[in-house]
Design a protein around this motif. Sequence first.
Motif, PDB file in Angstrom:
ATOM      1  N   ILE A   1       0.841  -1.202   0.000  1.00  0.00           N
ATOM      2  CA  ILE A   1       0.000   0.000   0.000  1.00  0.00           C
ATOM      3  C   ILE A   1       0.873   1.248   0.000  1.00  0.00           C
ATOM      4  O   ILE A   1       0.594   2.227  -0.701  1.00  0.00           O
ATOM      5  CB  ILE A   1      -0.950  -0.008   1.210  1.00  0.00           C
ATOM      6  CG1 ILE A   1      -1.954  -1.158   1.077  1.00  0.00           C
ATOM      7  CG2 ILE A   1      -1.679   1.324   1.340  1.00  0.00           C
ATOM      8  CD1 ILE A   1      -2.941  -1.248   2.228  1.00  0.00           C
TER       9      ILE A   1
ATOM     10  N   THR B   1      -4.502  -2.924  -1.650  1.00  0.00           N
ATOM     11  CA  THR B   1      -5.372  -1.745  -1.659  1.00  0.00           C
ATOM     12  C   THR B   1      -6.842  -2.148  -1.682  1.00  0.00           C
ATOM     13  O   THR B   1      -7.675  -1.539  -0.992  1.00  0.00           O
ATOM     14  CB  THR B   1      -5.051  -0.841  -2.857  1.00  0.00           C
ATOM     15  OG1 THR B   1      -3.682  -0.423  -2.781  1.00  0.00           O
ATOM     16  CG2 THR B   1      -5.943   0.386  -2.859  1.00  0.00           C
TER      17      THR B   1
ATOM     18  N   GLU C   1      -6.785   5.223   0.077  1.00  0.00           N
ATOM     19  CA  GLU C   1      -6.914   4.034  -0.776  1.00  0.00           C
ATOM     20  C   GLU C   1      -7.039   4.409  -2.251  1.00  0.00           C
ATOM     21  O   GLU C   1      -6.530   3.696  -3.121  1.00  0.00           O
ATOM     22  CB  GLU C   1      -8.114   3.197  -0.333  1.00  0.00           C
ATOM     23  CG  GLU C   1      -7.897   2.347   0.910  1.00  0.00           C
ATOM     24  CD  GLU C   1      -7.792   3.159   2.194  1.00  0.00           C
ATOM     25  OE1 GLU C   1      -8.210   4.349   2.179  1.00  0.00           O
ATOM     26  OE2 GLU C   1      -7.301   2.638   3.196  1.00  0.00           O
TER      27      GLU C   1
END
Length: 490
Positions: free
Chosen positions: A214, A441, A352
Amino acid sequence: MEEGRRLIWEDSKKLGSLGALMNVCKGTVGTGILGLPWALNYVGIVLGPFLLVAMGLLNLHCMLILVSSAKHLSKVLNTPPLDYGDLAYLCFLHAPILSLRRFAWAAQLFVNVCLQITQLGLCCTYTVFVAQNLRQVIAVHWHDAPDERAFIAMLCIPFVLVSLIPNLSVLAWFSTIANAAGITALILIVVAIVPYLPPVYTREYVHDGTGFAIFLGASIGAYEGIPLILPVANAMEHPNKYPNIIISGVSIIMILYVSVGFVGLLRFGPNICGSITLNLVLGDRFTDTARILYSIAMFLTFPLQFYVAMAIMDSWIEARWNVKKLWVSLLLRVVFVILICTFSISVPYIGELNSLIGATSSAMLVLLLPALLHTMAYSVRVPDTLLTNDDNDDDHSATSHEKESESEETKDFKLPKYVMAKDAVIVLIAAAASIAGLIQTIGGIVREEQLHSIIRRCNGGLGYEYLVHNTSTAVDVISTKKRYILSQTP
Protein backbone atom coordinates in the motif's frame (compact mmCIF):
# COMPACT_ATOMS: atom_id res chain seq x y z
CA MET A 1 -2.39 13.34 -21.87
CA GLU A 2 0.39 14.74 -24.02
CA GLU A 3 -2.05 15.57 -26.78
CA GLY A 4 -4.08 17.62 -24.34
CA ARG A 5 -0.97 19.36 -23.12
CA ARG A 6 -0.11 20.29 -26.68
CA LEU A 7 -3.53 21.87 -27.05
CA ILE A 8 -2.86 23.97 -23.98
CA TRP A 9 0.60 25.06 -25.09
CA GLU A 10 0.25 25.23 -28.84
CA ASP A 11 -0.02 29.03 -28.90
CA SER A 12 2.36 29.67 -26.04
CA LYS A 13 5.98 30.73 -26.14
CA LYS A 14 8.85 28.37 -25.54
CA LEU A 15 9.52 27.58 -21.90
CA GLY A 16 12.63 28.90 -20.16
CA SER A 17 14.46 27.02 -17.42
CA LEU A 18 12.41 28.57 -14.60
CA GLY A 19 9.13 27.90 -16.40
CA ALA A 20 10.11 24.28 -17.00
CA LEU A 21 11.08 23.85 -13.33
CA MET A 22 7.77 25.30 -12.18
CA ASN A 23 5.84 22.99 -14.51
CA VAL A 24 7.72 19.92 -13.28
CA CYS A 25 7.04 20.81 -9.63
CA LYS A 26 3.45 21.85 -10.22
CA GLY A 27 2.69 18.78 -12.30
CA THR A 28 4.11 16.40 -9.68
CA VAL A 29 2.75 17.78 -6.40
CA GLY A 30 -0.97 17.09 -5.96
CA THR A 31 -3.27 15.64 -3.31
CA GLY A 32 -0.80 12.79 -2.89
CA ILE A 33 1.39 14.95 -0.66
CA LEU A 34 -1.38 15.17 1.96
CA GLY A 35 -1.61 11.37 2.06
CA LEU A 36 2.10 10.70 2.54
CA PRO A 37 1.90 10.61 6.38
CA TRP A 38 -0.81 7.94 5.97
CA ALA A 39 1.43 6.01 3.56
CA LEU A 40 4.47 6.24 5.86
CA ASN A 41 2.39 4.80 8.68
CA TYR A 42 2.50 1.45 6.83
CA VAL A 43 6.32 1.25 6.96
CA GLY A 44 7.32 3.24 10.06
CA ILE A 45 8.48 6.75 10.85
CA VAL A 46 12.20 5.94 10.51
CA LEU A 47 12.13 3.53 7.58
CA GLY A 48 9.46 5.49 5.69
CA PRO A 49 11.48 8.60 4.79
CA PHE A 50 14.35 6.48 3.45
CA LEU A 51 11.96 4.46 1.29
CA LEU A 52 10.30 7.67 0.10
CA VAL A 53 13.69 9.04 -0.98
CA ALA A 54 14.49 5.74 -2.71
CA MET A 55 11.19 5.92 -4.57
CA GLY A 56 11.95 9.51 -5.54
CA LEU A 57 15.37 8.57 -6.92
CA LEU A 58 13.85 5.70 -8.89
CA ASN A 59 11.20 8.06 -10.25
CA LEU A 60 13.92 10.57 -11.17
CA HIS A 61 15.88 7.90 -13.01
CA CYS A 62 12.80 6.82 -14.98
CA MET A 63 12.08 10.43 -15.93
CA LEU A 64 15.60 10.86 -17.26
CA ILE A 65 15.61 7.65 -19.30
CA LEU A 66 12.18 8.50 -20.70
CA VAL A 67 13.50 11.84 -21.98
CA SER A 68 16.66 10.16 -23.27
CA SER A 69 14.65 7.48 -25.10
CA ALA A 70 12.38 10.02 -26.79
CA LYS A 71 15.34 12.19 -27.80
CA HIS A 72 17.29 9.24 -29.18
CA LEU A 73 14.42 7.76 -31.17
CA SER A 74 13.38 11.14 -32.54
CA LYS A 75 16.95 11.67 -33.71
CA VAL A 76 17.50 8.34 -35.44
CA LEU A 77 14.06 8.31 -37.07
CA ASN A 78 14.12 12.00 -38.03
CA THR A 79 10.73 12.64 -36.42
CA PRO A 80 9.30 15.70 -34.63
CA PRO A 81 9.48 15.65 -30.80
CA LEU A 82 7.65 12.62 -29.45
CA ASP A 83 4.98 12.39 -26.80
CA TYR A 84 4.54 9.34 -24.54
CA GLY A 85 2.12 7.52 -26.83
CA ASP A 86 4.19 8.21 -29.95
CA LEU A 87 7.31 6.89 -28.22
CA ALA A 88 5.57 3.62 -27.34
CA TYR A 89 4.22 3.28 -30.89
CA LEU A 90 7.59 3.80 -32.58
CA CYS A 91 9.46 1.56 -30.13
CA PHE A 92 7.18 -1.34 -31.02
CA LEU A 93 6.96 -0.42 -34.70
CA HIS A 94 10.76 -0.66 -35.07
CA ALA A 95 11.29 -3.46 -32.54
CA PRO A 96 14.08 -5.89 -33.46
CA ILE A 97 11.67 -8.77 -32.78
CA LEU A 98 9.40 -8.68 -35.81
CA SER A 99 6.43 -10.26 -34.02
CA LEU A 100 6.26 -7.26 -31.65
CA ARG A 101 5.72 -4.78 -34.47
CA ARG A 102 2.10 -5.73 -34.95
CA PHE A 103 1.40 -4.48 -31.41
CA ALA A 104 2.56 -0.91 -32.07
CA TRP A 105 -0.97 0.50 -32.09
CA ALA A 106 -1.84 -1.51 -28.95
CA ALA A 107 1.20 -0.09 -27.13
CA GLN A 108 0.15 3.46 -27.96
CA LEU A 109 -3.42 2.71 -26.90
CA PHE A 110 -2.20 1.20 -23.61
CA VAL A 111 -0.16 4.31 -22.79
CA ASN A 112 -3.05 6.63 -23.58
CA VAL A 113 -5.50 4.54 -21.54
CA CYS A 114 -3.11 4.63 -18.56
CA LEU A 115 -2.87 8.40 -18.94
CA GLN A 116 -6.66 8.66 -19.00
CA ILE A 117 -7.06 6.46 -15.93
CA THR A 118 -4.51 8.56 -14.06
CA GLN A 119 -6.17 11.86 -14.98
CA LEU A 120 -9.70 10.70 -14.20
CA GLY A 121 -8.50 8.92 -11.05
CA LEU A 122 -7.00 12.16 -9.78
CA CYS A 123 -10.35 13.82 -10.44
CA CYS A 124 -11.92 11.19 -8.15
CA THR A 125 -9.48 12.02 -5.34
CA TYR A 126 -10.24 15.74 -5.74
CA THR A 127 -13.96 15.03 -5.47
CA VAL A 128 -13.60 12.96 -2.29
CA PHE A 129 -11.17 15.47 -0.78
CA VAL A 130 -13.47 18.44 -1.27
CA ALA A 131 -16.52 16.56 0.03
CA GLN A 132 -14.87 15.24 3.20
CA ASN A 133 -13.12 18.47 4.17
CA LEU A 134 -16.17 20.66 3.55
CA ARG A 135 -18.27 18.22 5.55
CA GLN A 136 -15.91 18.53 8.52
CA VAL A 137 -16.12 22.32 8.44
CA ILE A 138 -19.93 22.26 8.17
CA ALA A 139 -20.49 19.42 10.66
CA VAL A 140 -18.92 21.47 13.46
CA HIS A 141 -22.02 23.66 13.27
CA TRP A 142 -24.45 20.98 12.01
CA HIS A 143 -23.89 17.72 13.86
CA ASP A 144 -26.54 15.89 11.86
CA ALA A 145 -25.00 16.76 8.50
CA PRO A 146 -25.23 13.90 5.96
CA ASP A 147 -22.17 11.78 5.30
CA GLU A 148 -19.48 12.44 2.70
CA ARG A 149 -21.27 10.38 0.07
CA ALA A 150 -24.20 12.80 0.15
CA PHE A 151 -21.76 15.71 -0.09
CA ILE A 152 -20.16 14.15 -3.19
CA ALA A 153 -23.59 13.82 -4.77
CA MET A 154 -24.37 17.48 -4.01
CA LEU A 155 -20.99 18.61 -5.39
CA CYS A 156 -21.57 16.74 -8.63
CA ILE A 157 -23.50 19.69 -10.11
CA PRO A 158 -20.77 22.29 -9.43
CA PHE A 159 -18.16 19.89 -10.83
CA VAL A 160 -20.26 19.43 -13.97
CA LEU A 161 -20.54 23.20 -14.42
CA VAL A 162 -16.79 23.90 -14.14
CA SER A 163 -15.98 20.93 -16.40
CA LEU A 164 -17.98 22.55 -19.23
CA ILE A 165 -15.67 25.59 -19.40
CA PRO A 166 -13.89 25.38 -22.79
CA ASN A 167 -11.90 28.61 -22.46
CA LEU A 168 -8.25 27.94 -21.68
CA SER A 169 -7.66 31.50 -20.51
CA VAL A 170 -10.29 30.97 -17.79
CA LEU A 171 -8.70 27.66 -16.82
CA ALA A 172 -5.33 29.41 -16.62
CA TRP A 173 -6.81 31.78 -14.04
CA PHE A 174 -8.20 28.74 -12.19
CA SER A 175 -4.68 27.32 -12.11
CA THR A 176 -3.22 30.53 -10.70
CA ILE A 177 -5.85 30.76 -7.96
CA ALA A 178 -5.50 27.05 -7.15
CA ASN A 179 -1.72 27.37 -6.80
CA ALA A 180 -2.01 30.34 -4.45
CA ALA A 181 -4.70 28.68 -2.34
CA GLY A 182 -2.83 25.36 -2.18
CA ILE A 183 0.50 26.89 -1.15
CA THR A 184 -1.18 29.05 1.49
CA ALA A 185 -3.12 26.08 2.87
CA LEU A 186 0.02 23.91 3.03
CA ILE A 187 1.85 26.63 4.99
CA LEU A 188 -1.10 26.91 7.40
CA ILE A 189 -1.13 23.13 7.89
CA VAL A 190 2.60 23.01 8.71
CA VAL A 191 2.29 25.96 11.11
CA ALA A 192 -0.69 24.28 12.81
CA ILE A 193 0.99 20.95 13.52
CA VAL A 194 4.71 21.69 14.07
CA PRO A 195 4.35 23.27 17.56
CA TYR A 196 2.65 20.11 18.87
CA LEU A 197 5.08 17.41 17.71
CA PRO A 198 5.72 14.61 20.22
CA PRO A 199 9.11 12.85 20.61
CA VAL A 200 10.03 10.47 17.79
CA TYR A 201 10.29 7.50 20.18
CA THR A 202 6.51 7.63 20.70
CA ARG A 203 6.01 6.38 17.13
CA GLU A 204 6.73 3.02 15.53
CA TYR A 205 10.16 3.10 13.92
CA VAL A 206 9.63 0.21 11.52
CA HIS A 207 6.25 -1.33 10.75
CA ASP A 208 5.73 -5.06 10.47
CA GLY A 209 5.53 -4.80 6.67
CA THR A 210 1.94 -5.96 6.23
CA GLY A 211 1.02 -2.77 4.39
CA PHE A 212 4.25 -2.31 2.44
CA ALA A 213 2.54 -2.69 -0.95
CA ILE A 214 0.00 0.00 0.00
CA PHE A 215 2.91 2.32 0.79
CA LEU A 216 4.42 1.57 -2.62
CA GLY A 217 1.16 2.35 -4.39
CA ALA A 218 0.63 5.61 -2.50
CA SER A 219 4.25 6.76 -2.94
CA ILE A 220 4.26 5.94 -6.67
CA GLY A 221 0.98 7.81 -7.03
CA ALA A 222 2.42 10.83 -5.22
CA TYR A 223 5.04 11.24 -7.96
CA GLU A 224 2.39 11.91 -10.57
CA GLY A 225 4.36 14.25 -12.82
CA ILE A 226 5.93 11.87 -15.32
CA PRO A 227 3.15 12.35 -17.94
CA LEU A 228 4.25 16.00 -18.07
CA ILE A 229 7.91 15.26 -18.64
CA LEU A 230 7.91 14.89 -22.42
CA PRO A 231 5.48 17.78 -23.12
CA VAL A 232 7.67 20.11 -21.02
CA ALA A 233 10.80 18.86 -22.81
CA ASN A 234 9.18 19.49 -26.18
CA ALA A 235 8.16 23.02 -25.14
CA MET A 236 11.59 24.07 -23.82
CA GLU A 237 13.68 26.75 -25.48
CA HIS A 238 16.92 24.95 -24.49
CA PRO A 239 16.16 21.21 -24.22
CA ASN A 240 19.78 20.35 -23.36
CA LYS A 241 19.26 21.94 -19.93
CA TYR A 242 16.24 19.78 -19.17
CA PRO A 243 17.95 16.86 -17.34
CA ASN A 244 19.39 19.27 -14.76
CA ILE A 245 15.98 20.89 -14.38
CA ILE A 246 14.37 17.49 -13.75
CA ILE A 247 17.02 16.68 -11.14
CA SER A 248 16.48 20.04 -9.40
CA GLY A 249 12.69 19.72 -9.48
CA VAL A 250 12.55 16.17 -8.15
CA SER A 251 15.09 17.05 -5.43
CA ILE A 252 12.88 19.89 -4.22
CA ILE A 253 9.84 17.62 -4.31
CA MET A 254 11.61 14.85 -2.36
CA ILE A 255 12.57 17.27 0.41
CA LEU A 256 8.98 18.54 0.55
CA TYR A 257 7.49 15.04 0.55
CA VAL A 258 9.79 13.68 3.25
CA SER A 259 9.19 16.75 5.45
CA VAL A 260 5.39 16.63 5.20
CA GLY A 261 5.26 12.84 5.54
CA PHE A 262 7.54 12.73 8.58
CA VAL A 263 5.97 15.69 10.40
CA GLY A 264 2.41 14.52 9.72
CA LEU A 265 3.03 10.98 10.96
CA LEU A 266 4.95 12.21 13.98
CA ARG A 267 2.08 14.54 14.94
CA PHE A 268 -0.86 12.15 14.52
CA GLY A 269 0.72 8.69 14.66
CA PRO A 270 -1.45 5.65 13.91
CA ASN A 271 -4.60 7.80 13.86
CA ILE A 272 -3.48 9.51 10.64
CA CYS A 273 -6.10 9.69 7.90
CA GLY A 274 -5.77 9.43 4.13
CA SER A 275 -5.49 13.22 4.04
CA ILE A 276 -3.75 15.05 6.86
CA THR A 277 -6.35 17.82 6.70
CA LEU A 278 -8.92 15.43 8.22
CA ASN A 279 -6.80 15.19 11.40
CA LEU A 280 -6.47 18.93 11.99
CA VAL A 281 -8.11 20.62 14.97
CA LEU A 282 -11.85 21.05 14.46
CA GLY A 283 -13.74 24.30 14.95
CA ASP A 284 -10.57 26.39 14.77
CA ARG A 285 -10.57 29.29 12.32
CA PHE A 286 -6.92 28.74 11.45
CA THR A 287 -7.24 25.07 10.52
CA ASP A 288 -10.69 25.50 9.00
CA THR A 289 -9.20 28.15 6.72
CA ALA A 290 -6.57 25.62 5.63
CA ARG A 291 -9.28 23.05 4.86
CA ILE A 292 -11.36 25.54 2.88
CA LEU A 293 -8.37 26.90 0.93
CA TYR A 294 -7.18 23.42 -0.02
CA SER A 295 -10.72 22.46 -1.00
CA ILE A 296 -10.89 25.52 -3.25
CA ALA A 297 -7.54 24.56 -4.76
CA MET A 298 -8.73 21.02 -5.51
CA PHE A 299 -12.07 22.22 -6.86
CA LEU A 300 -10.32 24.58 -9.30
CA THR A 301 -7.73 21.95 -10.25
CA PHE A 302 -10.47 19.48 -11.18
CA PRO A 303 -11.42 21.16 -14.51
CA LEU A 304 -7.72 21.41 -15.47
CA GLN A 305 -7.11 17.68 -15.04
CA PHE A 306 -10.47 16.91 -16.60
CA TYR A 307 -9.79 19.14 -19.62
CA VAL A 308 -6.65 17.19 -20.50
CA ALA A 309 -8.48 13.85 -20.35
CA MET A 310 -11.40 15.14 -22.42
CA ALA A 311 -9.12 16.75 -25.02
CA ILE A 312 -7.62 13.33 -25.74
CA MET A 313 -11.05 11.72 -25.81
CA ASP A 314 -12.39 14.35 -28.20
CA SER A 315 -9.50 13.66 -30.58
CA TRP A 316 -10.17 9.91 -30.38
CA ILE A 317 -13.84 10.38 -31.22
CA GLU A 318 -13.08 12.77 -34.07
CA ALA A 319 -10.48 10.40 -35.54
CA ARG A 320 -12.63 7.28 -35.13
CA TRP A 321 -16.08 8.52 -36.14
CA ASN A 322 -15.28 11.88 -37.76
CA VAL A 323 -17.59 13.63 -35.30
CA LYS A 324 -16.72 17.17 -34.24
CA LYS A 325 -19.81 18.70 -32.68
CA LEU A 326 -20.04 20.85 -29.57
CA TRP A 327 -23.03 19.03 -28.10
CA VAL A 328 -21.22 15.68 -28.34
CA SER A 329 -18.23 17.11 -26.46
CA LEU A 330 -20.42 18.70 -23.76
CA LEU A 331 -22.50 15.56 -23.31
CA LEU A 332 -19.34 13.49 -22.97
CA ARG A 333 -18.10 15.80 -20.21
CA VAL A 334 -21.36 15.58 -18.28
CA VAL A 335 -21.39 11.78 -18.52
CA PHE A 336 -17.80 11.43 -17.32
CA VAL A 337 -18.24 13.82 -14.38
CA ILE A 338 -21.26 11.77 -13.29
CA LEU A 339 -19.17 8.60 -13.61
CA ILE A 340 -16.38 10.18 -11.55
CA CYS A 341 -18.82 11.18 -8.81
CA THR A 342 -20.43 7.72 -8.86
CA PHE A 343 -17.07 6.00 -8.44
CA SER A 344 -16.10 8.46 -5.70
CA ILE A 345 -19.33 7.70 -3.83
CA SER A 346 -18.57 3.98 -4.02
CA VAL A 347 -14.94 4.43 -2.84
CA PRO A 348 -14.81 7.61 -0.71
CA TYR A 349 -11.38 6.89 0.80
CA ILE A 350 -8.60 9.29 -0.20
CA GLY A 351 -5.66 7.18 0.92
CA GLU A 352 -6.91 4.03 -0.78
CA LEU A 353 -7.80 5.96 -3.94
CA ASN A 354 -4.27 7.38 -4.18
CA SER A 355 -2.80 3.92 -3.60
CA LEU A 356 -5.16 2.38 -6.18
CA ILE A 357 -4.09 4.89 -8.84
CA GLY A 358 -0.44 4.40 -7.92
CA ALA A 359 -0.65 0.60 -8.07
CA THR A 360 -2.34 0.55 -11.48
CA SER A 361 -1.84 3.24 -14.09
CA SER A 362 0.89 5.22 -12.28
CA ALA A 363 3.06 2.14 -11.75
CA MET A 364 2.92 1.56 -15.50
CA LEU A 365 3.62 5.18 -16.47
CA VAL A 366 6.18 6.00 -13.79
CA LEU A 367 8.26 2.80 -13.63
CA LEU A 368 7.44 -0.05 -16.00
CA LEU A 369 7.00 1.74 -19.33
CA PRO A 370 10.02 4.09 -19.07
CA ALA A 371 12.33 1.14 -18.36
CA LEU A 372 10.78 -1.06 -21.05
CA LEU A 373 10.76 1.68 -23.71
CA HIS A 374 14.34 2.65 -22.80
CA THR A 375 15.62 -0.80 -23.76
CA MET A 376 13.43 -0.92 -26.86
CA ALA A 377 14.34 2.59 -28.06
CA TYR A 378 18.04 1.70 -28.02
CA SER A 379 17.38 -1.63 -29.74
CA VAL A 380 15.64 -0.30 -32.83
CA ARG A 381 16.48 -1.47 -36.34
CA VAL A 382 16.64 1.69 -38.38
CA PRO A 383 17.37 2.14 -42.10
CA ASP A 384 20.92 3.40 -42.56
CA THR A 385 19.68 6.32 -44.62
CA LEU A 386 17.86 7.71 -41.60
CA LEU A 387 20.87 7.67 -39.31
CA THR A 388 22.48 10.92 -38.30
CA ASN A 389 26.16 11.43 -37.79
CA ASP A 390 25.76 11.94 -34.07
CA ASP A 391 24.35 8.66 -32.81
CA ASN A 392 25.97 8.52 -29.40
CA ASP A 393 24.22 9.96 -26.37
CA ASP A 394 26.26 11.22 -23.44
CA ASP A 395 24.19 9.28 -20.95
CA HIS A 396 24.46 5.89 -22.70
CA SER A 397 27.22 3.73 -24.14
CA ALA A 398 25.20 2.89 -27.23
CA THR A 399 27.25 0.98 -29.81
CA SER A 400 26.44 0.35 -33.46
CA HIS A 401 26.66 -3.19 -34.80
CA GLU A 402 27.65 -4.40 -38.20
CA LYS A 403 25.42 -3.53 -41.14
CA GLU A 404 23.22 -6.36 -42.26
CA SER A 405 22.80 -7.22 -45.93
CA GLU A 406 19.06 -7.16 -46.40
CA SER A 407 16.77 -5.32 -48.77
CA GLU A 408 18.01 -2.18 -47.08
CA GLU A 409 21.08 -1.34 -45.00
CA THR A 410 20.18 -1.26 -41.30
CA LYS A 411 21.87 -0.59 -37.96
CA ASP A 412 21.03 -1.78 -34.47
CA PHE A 413 21.49 0.32 -31.33
CA LYS A 414 22.23 -1.67 -28.21
CA LEU A 415 22.61 -0.65 -24.59
CA PRO A 416 25.28 -2.32 -22.46
CA LYS A 417 24.04 -5.54 -20.92
CA TYR A 418 24.18 -4.17 -17.39
CA VAL A 419 21.89 -1.26 -18.42
CA MET A 420 19.43 -3.68 -20.01
CA ALA A 421 19.55 -5.82 -16.86
CA LYS A 422 18.84 -2.73 -14.77
CA ASP A 423 15.84 -1.88 -16.94
CA ALA A 424 14.58 -5.46 -16.57
CA VAL A 425 14.84 -5.21 -12.78
CA ILE A 426 12.81 -1.99 -12.79
CA VAL A 427 10.14 -3.66 -14.95
CA LEU A 428 9.95 -6.59 -12.50
CA ILE A 429 9.78 -4.25 -9.49
CA ALA A 430 6.99 -2.25 -11.14
CA ALA A 431 5.02 -5.37 -12.01
CA ALA A 432 5.39 -6.82 -8.50
CA ALA A 433 4.48 -3.49 -6.88
CA SER A 434 1.45 -3.15 -9.13
CA ILE A 435 0.08 -6.63 -8.40
CA ALA A 436 0.79 -6.57 -4.64
CA GLY A 437 -0.36 -2.97 -4.30
CA LEU A 438 -3.62 -3.68 -6.10
CA ILE A 439 -4.38 -6.70 -3.91
CA GLN A 440 -3.58 -4.93 -0.64
CA THR A 441 -5.37 -1.75 -1.66
CA ILE A 442 -8.56 -3.66 -2.48
CA GLY A 443 -8.27 -5.29 0.94
CA GLY A 444 -7.83 -1.85 2.47
CA ILE A 445 -10.97 -0.57 0.74
CA VAL A 446 -12.93 -3.53 2.13
CA ARG A 447 -11.64 -2.78 5.66
CA GLU A 448 -12.47 0.91 5.30
CA GLU A 449 -16.00 0.03 4.23
CA GLN A 450 -16.41 -2.11 7.35
CA LEU A 451 -15.14 0.73 9.56
CA HIS A 452 -17.09 3.43 7.74
CA SER A 453 -19.07 5.72 10.03
CA ILE A 454 -20.64 9.14 9.72
CA ILE A 455 -18.73 10.14 12.86
CA ARG A 456 -15.30 8.74 11.98
CA ARG A 457 -12.82 11.54 11.22
CA CYS A 458 -11.20 9.70 8.33
CA ASN A 459 -14.64 9.64 6.69
CA GLY A 460 -15.08 13.39 7.06
CA GLY A 461 -16.73 13.13 10.49
CA LEU A 462 -15.92 14.95 13.71
CA GLY A 463 -14.72 11.97 15.73
CA TYR A 464 -16.26 10.51 18.87
CA GLU A 465 -13.89 12.37 21.20
CA TYR A 466 -14.78 15.76 19.73
CA LEU A 467 -18.52 15.10 20.02
CA VAL A 468 -18.22 13.93 23.62
CA HIS A 469 -16.51 17.16 24.61
CA ASN A 470 -18.58 19.52 22.48
CA THR A 471 -22.18 18.24 22.35
CA SER A 472 -24.48 20.19 24.62
CA THR A 473 -26.47 17.44 26.32
CA ALA A 474 -25.92 13.93 27.59
CA VAL A 475 -28.71 12.71 25.29
CA ASP A 476 -26.74 13.93 22.27
CA VAL A 477 -23.64 12.09 23.46
CA ILE A 478 -25.54 8.83 24.04
CA SER A 479 -27.16 9.10 20.62
CA THR A 480 -23.80 9.80 19.07
CA LYS A 481 -22.23 6.80 20.79
CA LYS A 482 -24.95 4.50 19.50
CA ARG A 483 -24.35 5.65 15.96
CA TYR A 484 -20.59 5.22 16.25
CA ILE A 485 -19.59 1.78 14.99
CA LEU A 486 -16.01 1.51 16.26
CA SER A 487 -15.17 4.21 18.79
CA GLN A 488 -11.53 3.18 19.01
CA THR A 489 -10.82 3.83 15.33
CA PRO A 490 -9.72 7.26 14.09
